[in-house]
Design a protein around this motif. Structure first.
Motif, PDB file in Angstrom:
ATOM      1  N   ASN A 235       0.820  -1.205   0.000  1.00 44.22           N
ATOM      2  CA  ASN A 235       0.000   0.000   0.000  1.00 44.22           C
ATOM      3  C   ASN A 235       0.857   1.259   0.000  1.00 44.22           C
ATOM      4  O   ASN A 235       1.877   1.334   0.674  1.00 44.22           O
ATOM      5  CB  ASN A 235      -0.900   0.040   1.247  1.00 44.22           C
ATOM      6  N   THR A 236       0.423   2.244  -0.783  1.00 49.23           N
ATOM      7  CA  THR A 236       0.979   3.577  -0.644  1.00 49.23           C
ATOM      8  C   THR A 236       0.550   4.128   0.711  1.00 49.23           C
ATOM      9  O   THR A 236      -0.567   3.898   1.154  1.00 49.23           O
ATOM     10  CB  THR A 236       0.440   4.487  -1.767  1.00 49.23           C
ATOM     11  N   SER A 237       1.411   4.865   1.388  1.00 48.03           N
ATOM     12  CA  SER A 237       1.045   5.467   2.660  1.00 48.03           C
ATOM     13  C   SER A 237       0.066   6.607   2.419  1.00 48.03           C
ATOM     14  O   SER A 237       0.399   7.592   1.764  1.00 48.03           O
ATOM     15  CB  SER A 237       2.280   5.985   3.387  1.00 48.03           C
ATOM     16  N   ILE A 238      -1.139   6.456   2.963  1.00 51.55           N
ATOM     17  CA  ILE A 238      -2.141   7.502   2.763  1.00 51.55           C
ATOM     18  C   ILE A 238      -1.828   8.720   3.631  1.00 51.55           C
ATOM     19  O   ILE A 238      -2.387   9.790   3.454  1.00 51.55           O
ATOM     20  CB  ILE A 238      -3.558   6.953   3.074  1.00 51.55           C
ATOM     21  N   ASN A 239      -0.924   8.542   4.604  1.00 47.24           N
ATOM     22  CA  ASN A 239      -0.535   9.677   5.434  1.00 47.24           C
ATOM     23  C   ASN A 239       0.424  10.603   4.699  1.00 47.24           C
ATOM     24  O   ASN A 239       0.676  11.718   5.134  1.00 47.24           O
ATOM     25  CB  ASN A 239       0.114   9.167   6.726  1.00 47.24           C
ATOM     26  N   ASP A 240       0.984  10.129   3.601  1.00 47.98           N
ATOM     27  CA  ASP A 240       1.875  10.945   2.789  1.00 47.98           C
ATOM     28  C   ASP A 240       1.055  11.916   1.954  1.00 47.98           C
ATOM     29  O   ASP A 240       0.121  11.519   1.259  1.00 47.98           O
ATOM     30  CB  ASP A 240       2.723  10.038   1.898  1.00 47.98           C
ATOM     31  N   ALA A 241       1.401  13.209   2.008  1.00 53.63           N
ATOM     32  CA  ALA A 241       0.594  14.226   1.337  1.00 53.63           C
ATOM     33  C   ALA A 241       0.524  13.992  -0.165  1.00 53.63           C
ATOM     34  O   ALA A 241      -0.525  14.165  -0.790  1.00 53.63           O
ATOM     35  CB  ALA A 241       1.152  15.617   1.632  1.00 53.63           C
ATOM     36  N   ALA A 242       1.642  13.592  -0.758  1.00 54.90           N
ATOM     37  CA  ALA A 242       1.666  13.363  -2.205  1.00 54.90           C
ATOM     38  C   ALA A 242       0.774  12.185  -2.580  1.00 54.90           C
ATOM     39  O   ALA A 242       0.064  12.226  -3.588  1.00 54.90           O
ATOM     40  CB  ALA A 242       3.097  13.111  -2.669  1.00 54.90           C
ATOM     41  N   ALA A 243       0.789  11.128  -1.747  1.00 53.44           N
ATOM     42  CA  ALA A 243      -0.055   9.965  -2.021  1.00 53.44           C
ATOM     43  C   ALA A 243      -1.525  10.322  -1.893  1.00 53.44           C
ATOM     44  O   ALA A 243      -2.357   9.926  -2.724  1.00 53.44           O
ATOM     45  CB  ALA A 243       0.304   8.825  -1.071  1.00 53.44           C
ATOM     46  N   ALA A 244      -1.857  11.079  -0.849  1.00 53.62           N
ATOM     47  CA  ALA A 244      -3.247  11.494  -0.671  1.00 53.62           C
ATOM     48  C   ALA A 244      -3.713  12.365  -1.827  1.00 53.62           C
ATOM     49  O   ALA A 244      -4.844  12.236  -2.311  1.00 53.62           O
ATOM     50  CB  ALA A 244      -3.405  12.234   0.652  1.00 53.62           C
ATOM     51  N   ALA A 245      -2.832  13.246  -2.293  1.00 53.57           N
ATOM     52  CA  ALA A 245      -3.181  14.109  -3.421  1.00 53.57           C
ATOM     53  C   ALA A 245      -3.415  13.293  -4.678  1.00 53.57           C
ATOM     54  O   ALA A 245      -4.330  13.577  -5.458  1.00 53.57           O
ATOM     55  CB  ALA A 245      -2.082  15.139  -3.659  1.00 53.57           C
ATOM     56  N   ALA A 246      -2.606  12.243  -4.871  1.00 57.10           N
ATOM     57  CA  ALA A 246      -2.779  11.386  -6.041  1.00 57.10           C
ATOM     58  C   ALA A 246      -4.115  10.664  -5.998  1.00 57.10           C
ATOM     59  O   ALA A 246      -4.806  10.536  -7.016  1.00 57.10           O
ATOM     60  CB  ALA A 246      -1.629  10.377  -6.119  1.00 57.10           C
ATOM     61  N   ILE A 247      -4.492  10.199  -4.807  1.00 57.96           N
ATOM     62  CA  ILE A 247      -5.785   9.529  -4.663  1.00 57.96           C
ATOM     63  C   ILE A 247      -6.921  10.514  -4.917  1.00 57.96           C
ATOM     64  O   ILE A 247      -7.879  10.225  -5.631  1.00 57.96           O
ATOM     65  CB  ILE A 247      -5.904   8.903  -3.261  1.00 57.96           C
ATOM     66  N   LEU A 248      -6.797  11.713  -4.352  1.00 57.52           N
ATOM     67  CA  LEU A 248      -7.867  12.697  -4.486  1.00 57.52           C
ATOM     68  C   LEU A 248      -7.957  13.296  -5.885  1.00 57.52           C
ATOM     69  O   LEU A 248      -8.918  13.997  -6.198  1.00 57.52           O
ATOM     70  CB  LEU A 248      -7.689  13.811  -3.449  1.00 57.52           C
ATOM     71  N   ASP A 249      -6.979  13.017  -6.714  1.00 59.24           N
ATOM     72  CA  ASP A 249      -7.041  13.497  -8.092  1.00 59.24           C
ATOM     73  C   ASP A 249      -8.225  12.890  -8.841  1.00 59.24           C
ATOM     74  O   ASP A 249      -8.675  13.441  -9.836  1.00 59.24           O
ATOM     75  CB  ASP A 249      -5.742  13.170  -8.825  1.00 59.24           C
ATOM     76  N   CYS A 250      -8.743  11.761  -8.345  1.00 56.63           N
ATOM     77  CA  CYS A 250      -9.899  11.130  -8.997  1.00 56.63           C
ATOM     78  C   CYS A 250     -11.212  11.775  -8.571  1.00 56.63           C
ATOM     79  O   CYS A 250     -12.269  11.475  -9.141  1.00 56.63           O
ATOM     80  CB  CYS A 250      -9.936   9.631  -8.703  1.00 56.63           C
ATOM     81  N   VAL A 251     -11.173  12.670  -7.582  1.00 52.89           N
ATOM     82  CA  VAL A 251     -12.402  13.283  -7.064  1.00 52.89           C
ATOM     83  C   VAL A 251     -12.826  14.445  -7.949  1.00 52.89           C
ATOM     84  O   VAL A 251     -12.048  15.368  -8.192  1.00 52.89           O
ATOM     85  CB  VAL A 251     -12.207  13.759  -5.613  1.00 52.89           C
ATOM     86  N   TYR A 252     -14.060  14.405  -8.426  1.00 49.90           N
ATOM     87  CA  TYR A 252     -14.597  15.501  -9.224  1.00 49.90           C
ATOM     88  C   TYR A 252     -15.141  16.620  -8.335  1.00 49.90           C
ATOM     89  O   TYR A 252     -14.977  17.808  -8.619  1.00 49.90           O
ATOM     90  CB  TYR A 252     -15.712  14.995 -10.139  1.00 49.90           C
ATOM     91  N   GLY A 253     -15.829  16.229  -7.257  1.00 52.37           N
ATOM     92  CA  GLY A 253     -16.416  17.242  -6.404  1.00 52.37           C
ATOM     93  C   GLY A 253     -17.103  16.639  -5.198  1.00 52.37           C
ATOM     94  O   GLY A 253     -16.976  15.442  -4.909  1.00 52.37           O
ATOM     95  N   TYR A 254     -17.874  17.498  -4.502  1.00 49.70           N
ATOM     96  CA  TYR A 254     -18.498  17.114  -3.242  1.00 49.70           C
ATOM     97  C   TYR A 254     -19.947  17.602  -3.199  1.00 49.70           C
ATOM     98  O   TYR A 254     -20.329  18.540  -3.899  1.00 49.70           O
ATOM     99  CB  TYR A 254     -17.725  17.715  -2.065  1.00 49.70           C
ATOM    100  N   ALA A 255     -20.729  16.968  -2.341  1.00 47.64           N
ATOM    101  CA  ALA A 255     -22.120  17.382  -2.138  1.00 47.64           C
ATOM    102  C   ALA A 255     -22.527  16.991  -0.724  1.00 47.64           C
ATOM    103  O   ALA A 255     -21.770  16.337   0.013  1.00 47.64           O
ATOM    104  CB  ALA A 255     -23.037  16.713  -3.164  1.00 47.64           C
ATOM    105  N   VAL A 256     -23.722  17.396  -0.338  1.00 51.23           N
ATOM    106  CA  VAL A 256     -24.317  16.945   0.919  1.00 51.23           C
ATOM    107  C   VAL A 256     -25.488  16.033   0.571  1.00 51.23           C
ATOM    108  O   VAL A 256     -26.291  16.355  -0.320  1.00 51.23           O
ATOM    109  CB  VAL A 256     -24.824  18.126   1.770  1.00 51.23           C
ATOM    110  N   GLY A 257     -25.568  14.903   1.258  1.00 55.29           N
ATOM    111  CA  GLY A 257     -26.665  13.973   1.026  1.00 55.29           C
ATOM    112  C   GLY A 257     -27.273  13.508   2.335  1.00 55.29           C
ATOM    113  O   GLY A 257     -26.731  13.758   3.422  1.00 55.29           O
ATOM    114  N   ILE A 258     -28.409  12.844   2.225  1.00 53.40           N
ATOM    115  CA  ILE A 258     -29.075  12.259   3.390  1.00 53.40           C
ATOM    116  C   ILE A 258     -29.267  10.772   3.131  1.00 53.40           C
ATOM    117  O   ILE A 258     -29.924  10.384   2.155  1.00 53.40           O
ATOM    118  CB  ILE A 258     -30.427  12.935   3.684  1.00 53.40           C
ATOM    119  N   ASP A 259     -28.666   9.960   3.976  1.00 53.72           N
ATOM    120  CA  ASP A 259     -28.837   8.510   3.912  1.00 53.72           C
ATOM    121  C   ASP A 259     -30.110   8.174   4.688  1.00 53.72           C
ATOM    122  O   ASP A 259     -30.087   8.052   5.910  1.00 53.72           O
ATOM    123  CB  ASP A 259     -27.605   7.827   4.515  1.00 53.72           C
ATOM    124  N   LEU A 260     -31.221   8.062   3.965  1.00 53.27           N
ATOM    125  CA  LEU A 260     -32.483   7.721   4.607  1.00 53.27           C
ATOM    126  C   LEU A 260     -32.498   6.222   4.915  1.00 53.27           C
ATOM    127  O   LEU A 260     -32.117   5.397   4.084  1.00 53.27           O
ATOM    128  CB  LEU A 260     -33.657   8.104   3.714  1.00 53.27           C
TER     129      LEU A 260
END
Length: 280
Positions: free
Chosen positions: A130-155
């Motif tokens: 595993n890449t260390s997720i505590n590493d800032a560069a690794a976390a940034a690489a993972i988050l590169d797949c994120v398009y955006g964020y929203a708020v939802g309700i899990d009913l």
């Protein structure tokens, strides 16, 4: 998987594509046309805030995240439009109170929208570790797949979920049903990097009100598993692809609601638009 040509004839009309509008911004086209985020899958994280784990009688020790899913057609857009940044106080989306429950609960959640394909091998080194997720560069690489964020309700049909827990069964009846995932519009990540966007909202307060009364309130950095860690753990079992949504768990304060109740989920600071529903 069976692929079909676009001109194929079907025995009935295929279902419409489930999508959420995108909040207008730098990521939108310049022709003023509303962008939509098509939904492919909906992953959900259970027991991701310590106080919620306690109120549900669980063990608060950090262990692997619990994952479950919701139906794609259970996603309902429940917020102001992506191009319309004005919050209309009368714009509440009606959600049907589901059958087969007498204990129907709200759970407010940060929703992560995936915009690029990512596989487990993308976050492992040449030896397969595993890449260390505590590493800032690794976390940034993972988050590169994120398009955006929203708020939802899990009913949640809590009585059916509890019955499943008592009998060591799946949570399907409690979580997987029509209109079980109302979500606000997708706010794209900042143009600089997904990581900076996440760091910016990390200290924000996510809250939920029922008929104007605050029921849930939490600082987002209180998640047991943060966004990069959730993605990394999911990748052990699934390739994540554009259109995937991840509902990242709910804080304490969950409770029952009934027909006529108006439920609003929000994150302070205005970076993410509200989700607003009324049970009918």
């Amino acid at each position: 998987m069976t692929s079909t040509h676009v001109s194929s004839k079907y025995v009935f009309d295929p279902p419409t594509i489930t999508s959420l509008p995108v909040v207008a911004g730098n990521n939108n086209d310049n022709n003023n046309e509303q962008l939509h985020f098509p939904v492919r899958r909906v992953y959900c994280v259970g027991k991701n805030y310590a106080e919620h784990v306690k109120e549900m009688g669980g063990d608060v020790r950090r262990s692997k995240p619990i994952f479950f899913t919701k139906p794609v057609d259970g996603v309902v857009f429940a917020g102001t439009g992506g191009h319309n940044n004005n919050n209309n106080s009368n714009n509440s989306t009606p959600i049907k109170y589901p059958p087969n429950t007498s204990n129907f609960h709200y759970e407010v959640e940060l929703v992560v929208a995936i915009g690029k394909e990512i596989r487990y091998r993308d976050i492992t080194n040449s030896s397969g570790n595993n890449t260390s997720i505590n590493d800032a560069a690794a976390a940034a690489a993972i988050l590169d797949c994120v398009y955006g964020y929203a708020v939802g309700i899990d009913l949640t049909r809590r009585d059916l979920q509890q019955d499943a827990k008592d009998n060591r069964g799946p949570w399907t009846l409690g979580k997987y049903f029509d209109e079980s995932a109302p979500i606000g519009p997708i706010s794209p990540s900042s143009s600089s990097s997904s990581l900076s966007f996440e760091e910016h909202i990390d200290d924000k307060i996510m809250s939920l009100t029922v008929n104007g009364e605050v029921k849930q309130s939490v600082q987002l950095n209180e998640m047991i598993w943060n966004v990069p860690e959730i993605i990394a753990e999911l990748l052990k079992s699934y390739d994540l692809k554009p259109g995937d949504l991840i509902m990242t768990g709910t804080p304490s304060g969950v409770g029952p609601v009934t027909v006529g109740d108006r439920i609003i989920g929000s994150i302070d600071g205005g970076m993410v638009k509200n989700v607003d529903i009324t049970l009918v």
